[in-house]
Design a protein around this motif. Sequence first.
Motif, PDB file in Angstrom:
ATOM      1  N   ALA A   1      61.265  23.347 -20.418  1.00 56.28           N
ATOM      2  CA  ALA A   1      62.256  22.423 -20.964  1.00 56.28           C
ATOM      3  C   ALA A   1      63.412  22.223 -19.988  1.00 56.28           C
ATOM      4  CB  ALA A   1      62.768  22.951 -22.299  1.00 56.28           C
TER       5      ALA A   1
ATOM      6  N   TRP B   1      65.127  18.888 -21.125  1.00 57.56           N
ATOM      7  CA  TRP B   1      64.878  18.714 -22.551  1.00 57.56           C
ATOM      8  C   TRP B   1      65.454  19.913 -23.287  1.00 57.56           C
ATOM      9  CZ3 TRP B   1      58.844  17.883 -22.453  1.00 57.56           C
ATOM     10  CH2 TRP B   1      58.543  16.663 -21.860  1.00 57.56           C
ATOM     11  N   SER B   2      65.742  19.730 -24.557  1.00 58.96           N
ATOM     12  CA  SER B   2      66.092  20.872 -25.405  1.00 58.96           C
ATOM     13  C   SER B   2      64.790  21.564 -25.821  1.00 58.96           C
ATOM     14  CB  SER B   2      66.845  20.395 -26.646  1.00 58.96           C
ATOM     15  OG  SER B   2      65.978  19.626 -27.464  1.00 58.96           O
TER      16      SER B   2
ATOM     17  N   GLU C   1      63.190  19.487 -28.533  1.00 63.72           N
ATOM     18  CA  GLU C   1      62.436  18.344 -28.010  1.00 63.72           C
ATOM     19  C   GLU C   1      61.088  18.798 -27.448  1.00 63.72           C
ATOM     20  OE1 GLU C   1      61.582  14.369 -26.870  1.00 63.72           O
ATOM     21  OE2 GLU C   1      63.004  15.207 -28.295  1.00 63.72           O
ATOM     22  N   THR C   2      61.088  19.921 -26.779  1.00 61.46           N
ATOM     23  CA  THR C   2      59.849  20.462 -26.209  1.00 61.46           C
ATOM     24  C   THR C   2      58.833  20.767 -27.306  1.00 61.46           C
ATOM     25  OG1 THR C   2      61.143  21.399 -24.402  1.00 61.46           O
ATOM     26  CG2 THR C   2      58.916  22.266 -24.709  1.00 61.46           C
TER      27      THR C   2
ATOM     28  N   ARG D   1      58.814  19.484 -30.372  1.00 57.45           N
ATOM     29  CA  ARG D   1      58.401  18.221 -31.011  1.00 57.45           C
ATOM     30  C   ARG D   1      57.328  17.523 -30.194  1.00 57.45           C
ATOM     31  NH1 ARG D   1      63.861  17.872 -32.439  1.00 57.45           N
ATOM     32  NH2 ARG D   1      64.417  16.735 -30.537  1.00 57.45           N
ATOM     33  N   ARG D   2      57.543  17.453 -28.876  1.00 56.80           N
ATOM     34  CA  ARG D   2      56.543  16.795 -28.024  1.00 56.80           C
ATOM     35  C   ARG D   2      55.218  17.552 -28.041  1.00 56.80           C
ATOM     36  NH1 ARG D   2      58.891  13.485 -23.143  1.00 56.80           N
ATOM     37  NH2 ARG D   2      60.889  12.836 -23.995  1.00 56.80           N
TER      38      ARG D   2
END
Length: 84
Positions: free
Chosen positions: A20, A25-26, A29-30, A32-33
């Motif tokens: 991340a 990225w947070s 976010e990592t 979620r992706r």
Amino acid sequence: MTKTQIQVPEELFRELRSFAKQREWSLAETFRRGAELLLQVYPEAPELQSTAWTPPTSGKVGWKGLSAAQLRDAAFDDGDPRLA
């Protein structure tokens, strides 16, 4: 959006945090992706079999025309001669 807690092994957490950080990225976010990618790769749940599988009965497989005695003799003929 829903907030939740998860548990991951320490080594995986370190790798994800590094991943991340490299991409700016947070961690959220990592994750979620990663979840979105899983849903793309595995879009549908596997179908459950409606009936349990059973192996074919011996009447449907080889050895046709051999008697029980002939089968026994063939099995012993294939044995290791040192065990006789």
